[in-house]
Design a protein around this motif. Structure first.
Motif, PDB file in Angstrom:
ATOM      1  N   ASN A  28       0.910  -1.104   0.104  1.00 17.32           N
ATOM      2  CA  ASN A  28      -0.089  -0.107   0.275  1.00 17.32           C
ATOM      3  C   ASN A  28       1.058   1.240   0.089  1.00 17.32           C
ATOM      4  N   ARG A  29       0.866   2.170  -1.039  1.00  8.99           N
ATOM      5  CA  ARG A  29       1.579   3.138  -1.344  1.00  8.99           C
ATOM      6  C   ARG A  29       1.894   4.114   0.156  1.00  8.99           C
ATOM      7  N   ARG A  30       0.733   4.414   0.710  1.00  6.88           N
ATOM      8  CA  ARG A  30       0.772   5.207   2.125  1.00  6.88           C
ATOM      9  C   ARG A  30       1.534   4.685   3.027  1.00  6.88           C
ATOM     10  N   THR A  31       1.374   3.482   3.202  1.00  7.72           N
ATOM     11  CA  THR A  31       2.082   2.452   4.415  1.00  7.72           C
ATOM     12  C   THR A  31       3.404   2.417   4.032  1.00  7.72           C
ATOM     13  N   LEU A  32       4.005   2.426   2.664  1.00  4.26           N
ATOM     14  CA  LEU A  32       5.352   2.346   2.394  1.00  4.26           C
ATOM     15  C   LEU A  32       5.954   3.888   2.831  1.00  4.26           C
ATOM     16  N   ARG A  33       5.275   4.964   2.420  1.00  4.65           N
ATOM     17  CA  ARG A  33       5.679   6.161   2.875  1.00  4.65           C
ATOM     18  C   ARG A  33       5.784   6.445   4.376  1.00  4.65           C
ATOM     19  N   GLN A  34       4.690   5.902   5.156  1.00  5.82           N
ATOM     20  CA  GLN A  34       4.767   6.029   6.404  1.00  5.82           C
ATOM     21  C   GLN A  34       6.158   5.070   7.047  1.00  5.82           C
TER      22      GLN A  34
END
Length: 403
Positions: free
Chosen positions: A110-116
């Motif tokens: 999940n893109r947002r998860t990776l950024r976090q």
């Protein structure tokens, strides 16, 4: 104290990966991100060995493990699969990228998860709500002018600020993004255990492309994490902000490089409900299992996107300013490679800056070496991604096999 001070414009995947690699090596850096926080910008993100290996090189062990545990479960087949609108398999091809791990392969996140995850542990180095505006450079260093009125000074400026990069405009004012004509509409469809049990197994392979005789194309990708994200984050990064994510199917609808029924202005102004109606209209007559994915779409998750690219450039003179990711090789999502290459850029540049910090390599030589390597591995994929001969039926795709 670090000898180097690196300025990074942009807190996306590539910029944060670079910052993690620099912190791991004890090199000072500051990241300036125009958004006020880590926003939701896209959903499921295909991962390959380029991106996964970069994360392993740059992240501390516990965060790399968190990335692995929050990646999607191993698919039945790690392949890109083309089906028709009735769910009949037509062709397959391997994903772009180096060989993958056999036990816990790089699959999707999940893109947002990776950024976090990438933000974890470097929160004090990332300045949200501060946009890079312009820069000056000379033999002594580089000065970055910021939207809050402040001035940052460093040894190297890295433009990781996306396709509309202000850093690239200052460095290469003649380079402008080109419109591919491709318009995409992204959305999420829920994936409860009951829904998953009702779907054909082919929808759980690596990534699915479904197309019909009218040219409508839907990219479909499952996201079911190997471990509940909240649980994995609580164990491996208890002090970090990692939002929970329920399983879903990502859908990306387009007409290939052709226009959608709505004009650009209509797409920009359309409500989620109107975009949903368009998606349903374009997939009328599709097999019930596929049609159900569209019917169940979460309307607030829908957003349109115009796909633009940066054409490959010839070698340029290295300086105290360099670029990575979409700021220098933005590409269509044809091969799912753009984000992986941005991560690879971050790791490649970090490795060279480690040598500069150790006194083994002059700074400009390091920048030139990174840029040469980046052009060598990114530009062939960029050129393939915008080549109309690589059709969505995969018959001319790399390693394609029609069935």
């Amino acid at each position: 104290m670090s000898k180097l001070n690196i300025l990074i414009a942009g807190g996306g995947l590539g910029g944060l990966c670079l910052a993690q690699g620099l912190k791991k090596a004890g090199i000072d850096c500051e990241v300036y991100e125009k958004d006020p926080a880590v926003l939701q910008a896209g959903y499921r993100l295909h991962m390959n060995g380029d991106g996964g290996n970069a994360l392993q090189a740059c992240l501390p062990d516990h965060l790399y493990e968190l990335y692995r545990q929050t990646s999607r479960t191993n698919p039945r087949r790690e392949l890109a699969v083309m089906i028709d609108s009735q769910g009949v398999e037509k062709a397959v091809r391997p994903h772009i990228g180096p060989p993958n791990d056999e036990v816990l392969p790089h699959t999707a996140v999940n893109r947002r998860t990776l950024r976090q995850i990438l933000l974890s542990g470097i929160e004090d180095r990332v300045h949200f709500g501060v946009e890079a505006l312009r820069f000056e450079q000379d033999r002594q260093g580089v000065r970055l002018y910021l939207s809050d009125g402040s001035l940052a000074e460093g040894d190297l400026l890295v433009g990781a600020d996306g396709i509309n990069s202000a850093v690239r405009r200052g460095l290469m004012p003649e380079v402008e993004p080109a419109d591919t004509g491709m318009r995409m509409v992204y959305a999420k469809s829920p994936l409860t255990p009951e829904i998953a049990a009702s779907l054909p197994q082919v929808l759980f392979d690596g990534f699915i492309g479904a197309t019909d005789a009218t040219g409508t194309f839907a990219g479909i990708g499952a996201f079911v994490p190997r471990r509940p994200i909240r649980e994995a984050a609580a164990e491996l990064a208890p002090g970090s902000v990692i939002d929970p994510v329920e399983p879903y199917m990502m859908i990306a609808l387009s007409r290939g490089f052709g226009p959608l029924p709505l004009s650009d202005s209509e797409l920009r102004g359309a409500s989620g409900e109107r975009l949903h109606e368009m998606m349903l209209s374009l997939t009328e007559g599709w097999a019930p299992a596929l049609r159900g994915l569209f019917e169940r779409i979460e309307v607030p998750s829908i957003f349109p996107q115009s796909v633009r690219v940066l054409k490959p450039l010839g070698p340029w003179k290295a300086s105290r300013v360099t670029l990575l990711g979409d700021a220098i090789h933005a590409m269509p999502p044809t091969f799912g490679a753009g984000a992986n290459l941005a991560l690879k850029d971050g790791a490649e540049l970090a490795a060279r800056l480690v040598r500069v910090e150790a006194g083994e390599l002059p700074l400009l030589e390091a920048a030139a070496g990174y840029e040469e390597a980046m052009r060598r591995y990114a530009y062939p994929i960029l050129e393939m991604s915008v080549n109309p001969s690589f059709k969505t039926d995969f018959s001319q795709g790399p390693g394609g096999r029609a069935v």
